[in-house]
Enzyme design. Structure first.
Site, PDB file in Angstrom:
ATOM      1  CB  ALA A  56     -39.007  17.658  10.284  1.00 42.02           C
ATOM      2  CB  THR A  57     -44.293  18.181  12.418  1.00 43.75           C
ATOM      3  OG1 THR A  57     -44.759  19.180  11.511  1.00 43.75           O
ATOM      4  CG2 THR A  57     -43.561  18.900  13.541  1.00 43.75           C
ATOM      5  CB  THR A  58     -46.874  14.988  11.969  1.00 44.95           C
ATOM      6  OG1 THR A  58     -47.124  16.327  12.390  1.00 44.95           O
ATOM      7  CG2 THR A  58     -47.397  14.016  12.990  1.00 44.95           C
ATOM      8  CE  LYS A  89     -41.551  16.653   7.664  1.00 51.63           C
ATOM      9  NZ  LYS A  89     -42.794  17.183   8.265  1.00 51.63           N
TER      10      LYS A  89
END
Length: 279
Positions: A56-58, A89
């Site tokens: 997972a990003t950002t 996220k």
């Protein structure tokens, strides 16, 4: 009222630990993921891990007078493939703090759930909420617990913590490293593969006198900038109606910004950039 505690629980409460993780480790260690347990003989190297586990990003966050905004894109990647288009996220840690995760998605999500339980457990046992600095210290301890798994299998997940301290009437940001180091960030910060581009965007646009609406727009613009240069960061998908998860934390507490409101910010950002010749 007589309280019937499990054996050993009174010892931890008396010592002031008030830790849900320590309680479960003491009473039912088999209920924890291997990364959250204390190392035991014979366990080293026995856990298999997918070499291309989704990542997972950002995540970006920035403060403004009276609060803080945290935002995360929606893409998860597995190697060169997009594993998910709509992963979340950014989450409420409790009523006045938010936590975002970057790195191994499964580990990060479990880290967030355990952190939420830790804060809820502390409040029930102590009768009061943990201070924002105390939350950061507790989260650092949980990150440190993942170090063996990160070192052995590369499943590293790092959080970003943001919250509003009612006692001080200020908002703060905290970042973490793989060994549990905790760092107070000034004004803004970003983590994940797109973080260099997001921080560059925030550095160019940050205003100390901005309000919540400005901070939301700045966070969305930073993610859009990161998506332009980092393939692992998902941009705004107007066709599918996929927008970043954006949260505001202030004296009123945690609240998620509606996609309809974000659509207005995206349209304005795009209009300004078109007029400036950026698109």
């Amino acid at each position: 009222m007589t309280r019937t505690d499990p054996p050993g629980a009174h010892r931890m409460w008396a010592d002031g630990a008030a830790s849900f993780l320590d309680l479960v480790r003491d009473q039912a260690p088999d209920r924890l993921l291997a990364w959250a347990r204390e190392p035991r003989a014979g366990e080293g190297g026995e856990m298999g891990a997918p070499p291309l586990a989704p990542h997972a990003t950002t995540i970006v966050a920035l403060t403004y007078p009276g609060g803080v905004v945290m935002a995360g894109d929606r893409r998860a990647t597995s190697g060169t493939h997009i594993a998910h288009h709509e992963i979340e996220k950014v989450f409420p840690a409790d009523d006045h703090s938010a936590v975002g995760i970057a790195g191994a998605a499964g580990v990060g999500l479990e880290l967030v759930r355990l952190f939420q339980l830790e804060l809820e457990h502390y409040e029930k046992i102590e009768g009061t909420t943990l201070s924002l600095e105390g939350k950061a210290n507790r989260l650092a301890h949980l990150v440190r617990g993942n170090l063996p798994l990160a070192a052995a299998h590369g499943l590293l997940a790092l959080p970003l913590l943001a919250g509003f301290d009612a006692a001080r009437a200020t908002a703060s940001l905290y970042s973490f490293d793989a060994v549990g180091g905790r760092y107070t960030e000034r004004r803004y910060h970003a983590i994940g593969s797109g973080s260099p581009f997001a921080r560059g965007s925030l550095k160019a646009t940050y205003r100390a006198d901005g309000d919540a609406s400005w901070a939301i727009a700045a966070a969305v613009a930073a993610l859009m900038d990161a998506a332009e240069d980092d393939s692992a960061t998902g941009g705004v998908d107007l066709t599918r109606g996929i927008f970043p998860v954006v949260a505001v934390v202030d004296a009123a507490g945690y609240r998620r910004v509606a996609d309809g409101d974000l659509a207005g910010h995206v349209a304005e950002i795009s209009r300004l950039r078109t007029e400036a010749g950026r698109e």
